[in-house]
Enzyme design. Structure first.
Site, PDB file in Angstrom:
ATOM      1  N   SER A  71       0.803  -1.323  -0.087  1.00 37.01           N
ATOM      2  CA  SER A  71      -0.079  -0.057   0.005  1.00 37.01           C
ATOM      3  C   SER A  71       1.098   1.387   0.036  1.00 37.01           C
ATOM      4  O   SER A  71       0.046   2.380  -0.290  1.00 37.01           O
ATOM      5  CB  SER A  71      -0.944   0.148   1.191  1.00 37.01           C
ATOM      6  OG  SER A  71      -0.271   0.153   2.306  1.00 37.01           O
ATOM      7  N   LYS A 140       0.669   4.826   6.939  1.00 35.05           N
ATOM      8  CA  LYS A 140      -0.005   5.550   5.725  1.00 35.05           C
ATOM      9  C   LYS A 140       0.421   6.927   5.873  1.00 35.05           C
ATOM     10  O   LYS A 140       1.054   7.276   6.736  1.00 35.05           O
ATOM     11  CB  LYS A 140      -1.610   5.427   5.974  1.00 35.05           C
ATOM     12  CG  LYS A 140      -2.496   4.133   6.155  1.00 35.05           C
ATOM     13  CD  LYS A 140      -2.298   3.326   4.835  1.00 35.05           C
ATOM     14  CE  LYS A 140      -2.973   2.161   4.924  1.00 35.05           C
ATOM     15  NZ  LYS A 140      -2.724   1.185   3.803  1.00 35.05           N
TER      16      LYS A 140
END
EC number: 3.4.21.89
Length: 269
Positions: A71, A140
């Site tokens: 990701s 993230k």
């Protein structure tokens, strides 16, 4: 002066220095014979001190993690080892736009297999002292902070924060998407969120079409079983900011905040 007097004076004068020298020798001898701990006890003591220092460092300063998925590509790839620092978020300081952060699972973001953490006993001990990654965490990038409004996207496919398009081409991989902000559940490049509540952040992976991030938690239009607000991560779940890509050694680098976020206006302006 009589002979008795001379004898008495001679004895008195001679005994004083002898007594003093004797005590001095004893003192020096006592200091040189200080008892030392056996080697095994010294080893245990040093290991104990090292363990305490490691726990203190993990709790307040630095901790190791790894990248569990694709990701965050292209910058951080699967199984990369990273270090986070916690000093930036001491006190009332909170994450800023552009920071790459590690945070605890807000609930339901990770599958059980990734939340469990290490199962090997040695790895479990190392995780406790910050030398091995723990489970139940995500990595993230912070896209929005309290008060921000985020839109997807302008005619060039760029995210818009508080009315300002941001260029993320240097660190974002669009993948199969046509913009920098597709929601993985429907691939849409047409959505809006915010204002972000106080004490929360909006996060996205750099691999935008392969990241189960805040955009994936947004309620699609006409959704009936979605809870609005699940896309926002409480800032107090943030463990720290990524500052080093540690391993593999040939990819070692310092991680810094992209300059593109410096031009984002405040929500009030």
């Amino acid at each position: 002066m009589t002979s008795d007097d001379r004898g008495s004076s001679s004895i008195s004068t001679d005994e004083g220095p002898r007594s003093s020298r004797s005590e001095d020798v004893k003192g020096r001898s006592g200091r040189t014979k200080r008892k030392q701990l056996p080697l095994w006890q010294e080893t245990i003591l040093l290991l104990g001190v090292a363990l305490i220092l490691a726990i203190v460092i993990k709790t307040f300063f630095v901790q190791a993690f790894y990248i569990p998925s694709e990701s965050m590509e292209p910058g951080l790839i699967l199984n990369d080892r990273i270090l986070i620092q916690k000093i930036s978020y001491w006190g009332d300081d909170e994450p800023e736009r552009g920071d790459v952060v590690v945070f605890k699972d807000p609930g339901g973001w990770l599958p059980p297999s990734e939340s469990a953490g290490p199962t090997n006993p040695i790895a479990q001990v190392m995780a406790k002292i910050g030398l091995y990654p723990t489970g139940g965490h995500l990595v993230k990038r912070v896209i929005g902070v309290a008060g921000d409004t985020i839109e997807c996207c302008d005619d060039k496919g760029r995210l818009i924060i508080n009315g300002k398009p941001i260029g993320e081409a240097a660190f974002v991989r669009r993948g199969d998407g046509k913009c920098d902000g597709p929601m993985p559940n429907n691939g849409s490049c047409d959505w809006r969120t915010g204002p972000i509540p106080e004490g929360h952040i909006f996060v996205m992976g750099d691999n935008r079409s392969r990241s189960a991030d805040s955009s994936a938690k947004m309620c699609p239009d006409n959704a009936t079983e979605c809870v609005p607000g699940d896309e926002f991560v409480p800032a107090d779940l943030v463990v720290g900011k990524v500052f080093v890509l540690l391993w593999p050694a040939d990819r070692f680098r310092w991680n810094t905040r992209p300059a593109t976020f410096e031009d984002v206006p405040d929500p009030s302006s």
